[in-house]
Structures are given as C-alpha cells and as structure tokens.
Design an enzyme around this catalytic site. Structure first.
Site, mmCIF file in Angstrom:
data_model
loop_
_atom_site.group_PDB
_atom_site.id
_atom_site.type_symbol
_atom_site.label_atom_id
_atom_site.label_comp_id
_atom_site.label_asym_id
_atom_site.label_seq_id
_atom_site.Cartn_x
_atom_site.Cartn_y
_atom_site.Cartn_z
ATOM 1 N N ASN A 73 0.859 -1.183 0.000
ATOM 2 C CA ASN A 73 0.000 0.000 0.000
ATOM 3 C C ASN A 73 0.895 1.233 0.000
ATOM 4 O O ASN A 73 1.720 1.410 0.893
ATOM 5 C CB ASN A 73 -0.914 -0.010 1.235
ATOM 6 C CG ASN A 73 -1.892 1.158 1.223
ATOM 7 O OD1 ASN A 73 -1.494 2.307 1.349
ATOM 8 N ND2 ASN A 73 -3.168 0.863 1.056
ATOM 9 N N SER A 77 -5.121 -0.353 -3.061
ATOM 10 C CA SER A 77 -5.666 0.980 -2.837
ATOM 11 C C SER A 77 -6.828 0.826 -1.874
ATOM 12 O O SER A 77 -7.757 0.048 -2.123
ATOM 13 C CB SER A 77 -6.143 1.574 -4.166
ATOM 14 O OG SER A 77 -6.492 2.931 -3.990
ATOM 15 N N GLU A 78 -6.790 1.566 -0.763
ATOM 16 C CA GLU A 78 -7.709 1.239 0.325
ATOM 17 C C GLU A 78 -9.173 1.566 0.033
ATOM 18 O O GLU A 78 -10.064 1.124 0.754
ATOM 19 C CB GLU A 78 -7.249 1.871 1.651
ATOM 20 C CG GLU A 78 -7.151 3.367 1.662
ATOM 21 C CD GLU A 78 -5.744 3.867 1.343
ATOM 22 O OE1 GLU A 78 -5.037 3.210 0.569
ATOM 23 O OE2 GLU A 78 -5.383 4.929 1.861
ATOM 24 N N ASN A 79 -9.444 2.326 -1.044
ATOM 25 C CA ASN A 79 -10.852 2.512 -1.406
ATOM 26 C C ASN A 79 -11.469 1.234 -1.963
ATOM 27 O O ASN A 79 -12.692 1.090 -1.941
ATOM 28 C CB ASN A 79 -11.024 3.689 -2.376
ATOM 29 C CG ASN A 79 -10.097 3.654 -3.568
ATOM 30 O OD1 ASN A 79 -8.940 3.239 -3.457
ATOM 31 N ND2 ASN A 79 -10.589 4.063 -4.708
ATOM 32 N N SER A 129 -11.396 -3.989 2.262
ATOM 33 C CA SER A 129 -10.094 -3.400 2.011
ATOM 34 C C SER A 129 -9.326 -3.195 3.317
ATOM 35 O O SER A 129 -8.149 -3.562 3.424
ATOM 36 C CB SER A 129 -10.288 -2.067 1.302
ATOM 37 O OG SER A 129 -9.064 -1.560 0.854
#
Lengths: 218, 233, 218, 233
Positions: C22, C45-47, C87
């Site tokens: 990340n 990608s944390e979304n 996520s």
C-alpha cells in the site's frame, strides 16, 4: 385437528406481501407451498440464498444449489447468492421479516428448545440459535404433544434452551397461540377442536379471552 | 512473479502436519474441497482439528477423514449425517465443539478482517453461553466470540486465477470465502483455473491477497445429500 | 542528497517478489515507478482495489476507477475490486506486506504524526490511522527536516499522533534509518552526505554502528 | 408484489425530514448518489447529519448541501477538498466528527451485520481514542467502536433490479454496499435498472433485502477530482 399440511397452510396466512421469510426444516418448509397467489414472498436460506424457487425438475438438479436443509432447489427471478456471514448478517440485523421453525418445546415466556435431547446424540444447533436470537418475528410450527402424549407448550422448557423469550406465535394441530406476557393466548381453534381439549393438552398457562373462533383455511 | 499455482492437492497440502488446525469450506457436501480431502486421507496426517460447518457423510467429505481416524476434534454447527461420527463421539475417540452457524461464519470473517472478536446474540441464555463473556448493547444481550485461529484453510471455488482470485458458484459459496480469509495459509482448489486477467475484477468474491496456493482440481463428484425434485407438469 | 525520486527509488529496493503493497499519497506513490523488472508487486488501494495499474491514457480515463488519492488509474492483470470494509480487513489482518507513507514527524520509538497540525484546518486522517495501526511493515518516506529547518526525526512527536510505535524504517533525502529499541539506526547515507551532517539534522537518538555505507541506487 | 421501484430521486427521498441522519455512499466524487443529492438540495431539508467518507467539493457532491447550509454535522474520514466546508467549520456553523476510514467502513458493516460494536486497532493512542473503551487481545490494543445508527442510507450503484439487488462498478463500489446495509431505510439510485431475474445471482454485491427503494438515475456527471493520465508512447 390439522395435519402438517394444515399447520403449514395456517401459517401461510401470516405472510404479508413483500415479506422476507426464513423457513426451517420440516413443517415450516411446507409453508412455501401455500403462499397466496396475490402476494410475493422472498424465501431466505441461511447457507446463502435469497429467493428460493421450487424443487428442480429432474434434469435441472444442481449440486451447487441447495437450501439449508441440503435439498436441491432452484432460484427465482431476483435471487441472489452470498456467503454465510452475510446471510446471518441479514438475520441478525432484522432484515428477515418472519422466521418459521419447528420446536421440541415452547415455554409460556417464549423460550424455545429445539436442538438437543440430553442422553441422545447431539447433532448440533445449526443456524437455529442465530435465528431465534435475532429474528423479530418467530412463529413455531409443531405438534402440540410429543410422542409420549405430553404437552410441548410448557410453563418452562425442560430441554436445553435454544433461545430466550423469542417466540411470538405457535401453530399446532390444535390451534394458534400468541405468546403474551401471561402465557399462551389461544387465538384460533383448529377445525373440530374444543377449547377444553386444548386446555387439557396445554401445560403452560393458557389464556382464553372471549369466544375463540375456529380457524378458516378457505 | 506470483507463484501461487501448484500442481495438485498433494503439493498444496504437503506441509500440513499432524495436530494441525484446518478449516474446510462447504455446507453439507456442497462446495467442499474434495481433492484436498482425498489428499489428506492418502497422506495420513493425524490428530487434525477441523473447523467446518458439517462433518460430511460416512463415505464422503470429512467423513473420509473420520473413517481413517485422522480427526481429533470437530468444530461445527451441525454434524448429524454421519454414523461413524456418532460412534467415535460416543466412544470418546472424537471431541466435538458445537457452535451456532452464524457465529461460526462470523468468527471466520472476524479473522479475515483482523477483528479479534465479535458480538452476537446467538446462544445467549443457552449452554453455548457458559463461560463466555456477555454484554448488553441497547438493551439486548450479546456474547463475545473470538476470531478463529487456524493453520490452514482449504476451500473450493468454481473459478480461480493465477493471483488466487476466486469466484464461487451458487450456494457452494457458503463458508468458502469466509474461510479463505481466515487461514494462516489458504489453499484453494478450483474447477476452472485461469491466467491472471481473465476474470472480471467486479465479479471476484475472494481477492487473491487471501489465497496462498491454488490448483485445478479434478474428478469432482459433487455428491448431493438430498436430491429433491418436482415432476414436470 | 536525494530528491523525492531518489527517495522513492531507494524504497523500491525494499520490495520483494510477490509483495502486496500500500503506497500513500506523495513520494510513496512514486515508488511504483521503480519496481524492479524481475519482481512482481501488487499495489493495494484502500478505497477498494488490488492491482493498481499505471495512469490511464487520456482516452481510457474512467471516473469509476480511482486510487485512494482520488487519481484516475487503471487495473492490471489479476486485479480485483471490493468494498472499503474488506479493504481495511486485508490491512488489519496483516495481508498487506508493506505500507509506505509520508509523515510530518517520526519519533525514535516508532510513533508517527502525519494527520493534524493544531491551529490549522484539519482535513482528517483518512485511512492513515488504520494503516499505521495494522500494517506489519511500515516505511516512512519524508524530508528529513521541515520548512523551518527543524528535524522531523524526533525524540518524541510534538504533533498529534497517528499511531504508536509502528514505523519500522524511515527513508529521507539524507539516509535510511531502521527504528530499533534505542532509536534511529543509520543504515545507509545518501550519496555525498556525511554522517556528521545527518547527526546535525537528527534530533532523535541516532545510532551509528561501524562504517555507514553510502547507498547504491544503480 | 415487491414495490421498491420509485420514479425518481424526489419520490425516493421525499420523507427525509429536517434533522435526519443520512449516510451517503461514495469515495471522493466516485460513486456518489448524484441524483439524490440534487433532490435534497431542491427539497431544502435542513440540519442534516451526513455520514460520508468525504464531503464533496465546493460545487459538487455533498458540497452542494454544504453551500445551501443544509448540513449540521459531517461524520467523515477526510474532508480536505472544500473551501466552503472550511469556512463553515472555522466559523462554527458546521460540526465535524473525524473517524478513521477503516473504522467508518467497518461501523457501517457492523450495522448491516447486526453487530452492535466492533474492535479495531485504528486510533489507539491517538485523540480518536479519547473517551473510548479499549481492550487488549493477544497483546494488542483495540478500540471498541459502535455500529452506526442512521435514518436513511443513500447509495449509487451501476446496475440494480426490481428486487433491489445491486451491482457496483470498479472502485465506485467503495462505501456503497456497506452503507446500503446500514440504513434504516436504504435508497439506491442506479445507472441501469433491470427487471427481477435479469442480473446474475452470483454477481450481485448487495442483495435486495437491504434495499427499500430503487430508481434509475439520470444525467450522471461523474466528475473526476484528479484526472491523471500518461502519454501514449
């Protein structure tokens, strides 16, 4: 007196248009056969299916498509699949409008016992404890007395409990009972069953208010 | 380069040792990792603790591991289809821990989501609650239930790719994606194995980050416990 | 001394084949440009995306496909989409092998401050607190000193903390520092930077063991 | 028959009252319920508490509701793209509660999964932890964070059907399925609306049981905050 089909038929009258419903194994499963034609009810199966269709034709049988009773089923228009965590998420968060399940005993305070008989092989609770702990509207479909002729509508459950104070209504071959703070309130008698007979077969506190109508199953 | 693809169930499970705690996906006989179970039987690994919703039937699924006495303990929600199971349980050869089905599912998810424990109302007031912490929220009582720890999770998917991405079919999804997230090492067997990029990213149920090993299974029997049909009109 | 590209290039040497990574906004994002050709790294990608591809060509721009910095991106072979709870589930359960992020301050005990400056408009922590609380391997990419010339490698953070004792390594324009129990252990000097200069610019306890090599960026 | 389909955003949102707590899906401007936001602006409902990861930009997304001073409180993880927001915050007209992004997401999921609270390590030792219960599991400290309560959740999906089943596209999924599970009443606007049975049951992200109202949106602008491109070689 009702047979198991009659019990299922009577419970089907509790269904409302747009209801999401979880039907347990046994008599509850039969309720699906009596959904009135003018309403739409969506059946949930806790292994991970919304929208259970009828049993498949022989040439449609699909090993990947079963209900919580491990029977082969089909989907209907608008079905969806999901994992078992989401399935119980729906149940816990109160999205399932009605749960119908069988029981060995129901107590006058709404306690239910339906998973274990001491001294017998214990098969497990499956999803029953989750369902009874979470569902907002639980109807029990069962025989009024056990094989020994003893009442299953009790003051207190004698068997290990599945859930506390959760049952809202009981339908047996003898009648329909709402669970109210004081006990089992007799709402309707089964055809040709007397109030006295029901009284005799009910150990828990039976509440009789006014004239108890005989049920109409069209 | 990602090296998740292995040749077969033997290669995938070869480092599963005696006394391992393994999770096995499936509900009844639906969506069970048939190839891996066969490999475990042939390898003869012993004293397994199996976390699985059910315990198979006498001659299929986890029942095969029971027959060969490879299972020390079952952690399940319902185990009622298996005579050999019953015999071992009653004779004390087999330990069993029964857990409500939703609790079982959610404890798997908790592991995969890095949540050490969850709250559920299932089992409050019952013998399941004995020895467990309970807590009230908004007037309702919940039990504190802990995330599972296991050495291996073995799941069965319909489609998978070289990155370990998985897609399940119909109700064979059941516990599989939950256990896939919960293994210290996760092994996936799939009916169809694809190159990376061949699966639609919107349709993936288990992202590959959760899967360590993947192989294309073979000879799936997909036994059905209760064939129920209707007659053509 | 390194420029921001040099910092990114140096961090890229920490990548290992098969890593899930990340990358935060700013210098960390640049790390993606220096992934060695002989290894495969998957960017999260944390979304809700695993497998971030390069920026799109102008005719490929897709409003539904962005990274956590809200920039348009693409997918790569093997990408998957998921919701933000899953996520962060991946992050919390330790599935992400390496997290690279920027910081305003890092303390010698591994504390990090990177979300809030008292008296200034607070924009929010976004996913930073989740990442620093969960990731098993966190590298901070930042300038060694702030605009006022003060060290950002401190004995103790002066700004509100984002996470406690979580940073494992810091890469600045001056060098590479491992966080060890005693403080910032200088591992490598940036090209043409002396140990004395680094000493001068570092407020936190600096640990110097043996000869400190100059980094090689090929 | 299921009557979930409504004509448009006005019909879907007409009973949202002043002081309502509403969740709005989206991450940045990606996957936001554009039609519903426009309807709320036109209806002029006031004193809203909005739970949304971001607060839009000055002239788009939740920024439109901020401009018309319809928002009393924002519950978000990052609000940094909005000058009017900043002005109202500094002047004390607007209340803001900042929550770590993963906590925000997981608290939505907790609601949808009937879990009253969850444990997360995010924010331990920071000002986010002030006043919160913390607890150690296996030597690591976690905060207890409660499930959200909201009156309405408003989400945007790519495809939907008459049963309320939803499919999201790419990263516009973000918070949408989580909030869809978390509303007392959930409203979904979709780009493409189908008859029941037209969507593949394996591909559905949000089962219809979580969705109360659905409508086909129109004129999606899908604004992009940061168009980043590369040049063709």
């Amino acid at each position: 007196m009702l047979d198991k089909f009659g019990i299922a038929k009577r419970i089907a009258k509790e269904l409302q248009d747009g209801y999401y419903v979880n039907l347990g194994i046994g008599i509850p499963t039969l309720v699906a056969n009596y959904v009135p034609n003018n309403i739409e009810v969506i059946l949930q199966s806790e292994n991970g299916l919304l929208g259970i269709g009828p049993f498949p034709y022989a040439d449609e049988v699909d090993a990947d498509l079963i209900n919580a009773g491990k029977q082969t089923v089909t989907t209907t228009h608008g079905s969806s699949f999901f994992d078992s965590a989401m399935s119980f998420g729906m149940i816990r968060s109160g999205r399932v409008d009605l749960t119908v399940l069988g029981a060995m005993e129901v107590a006058e305070n709404g306690d239910i016992a339906n998973w274990k008989i001491p001294g017998k092989m214990v098969k497990g609770m499956g999803g029953a404890m989750d369902l009874v702990a979470s569902a907002k509207n639980i109807i029990v479909a069962m025989q009024h007395v056990n094989k020994a002729g003893e009442s299953k509508l009790l003051k207190r459950c004698s068997l290990p409990i599945t859930g506390l104070g959760c049952v809202k209504k009981v339908v047996t071959e003898l009648g329909v009972f709402d669970i109210v703070p004081e006990g089992f309130k007799l709402i309707e008698r089964a055809p040709a069953v007397s109030v006295d007979y029901i009284k005799e077969k009910t150990e828990g506190n039976l509440i009789l208010e006014g004239d108890i109508p005989e049920m109409i199953l069209d | 380069m990602l090296k998740k693809i292995v040749a077969n169930a033997f290669e995938a499970t070869q480092d599963i040792q005696d006394n391992a705690v393994i999770m096995l996906g499936g509900f009844g006989l639906c969506g069970i990792p048939e190839n891996s179970i066969t490999a475990l039987v042939k390898m003869g690994v012993k004293n397994l603790t199996c976390i699985s919703n059910n315990a198979g039937v006498d001659d299929f699924g986890i029942g095969l591991l029971l027959k060969t006495r490879q299972v020390k303990k079952m952690i399940s929600s319902y185990v009622g289809e298996n005579a050999e199971f019953e015999r071992q349980l009653l004779s004390g050869e087999l330990e069993v821990e029964l857990i409500p089905q939703g609790t079982l599912a959610t404890r798997c998810m908790a592991t995969g989501y890095g949540m050490p424990a969850i709250f559920t109302p299932a089992g409050v007031g019952t013998e399941v609650a004995i020895g467990k912490e309970s807590r009230e929220f908004d007037g309702k009582t919940y039990l504190l239930e802990h995330a599972f720890k296991s050495d291996f999770a073995i799941v069965k998917a319909w489609k998978g790719d070289a990155h370990g991405n998985l897609i399940f079919r119909a109700t064979s999804r059941n516990f599989n994606p939950l256990m896939a997230m919960a293994g210290k090492i996760t092994i996936a067997e799939v009916e169809e194995l694809y190159e990376a990029g061949e699966l639609n990213p919107d349709e993936i149920h288990t992202p590959g980050i959760y899967v360590n090993r993947i192989f294309k299974g073979s000879n799936y029997e997909k036994r059905i416990e209760q064939v129920t049909t209707r007659l053509k009109a």
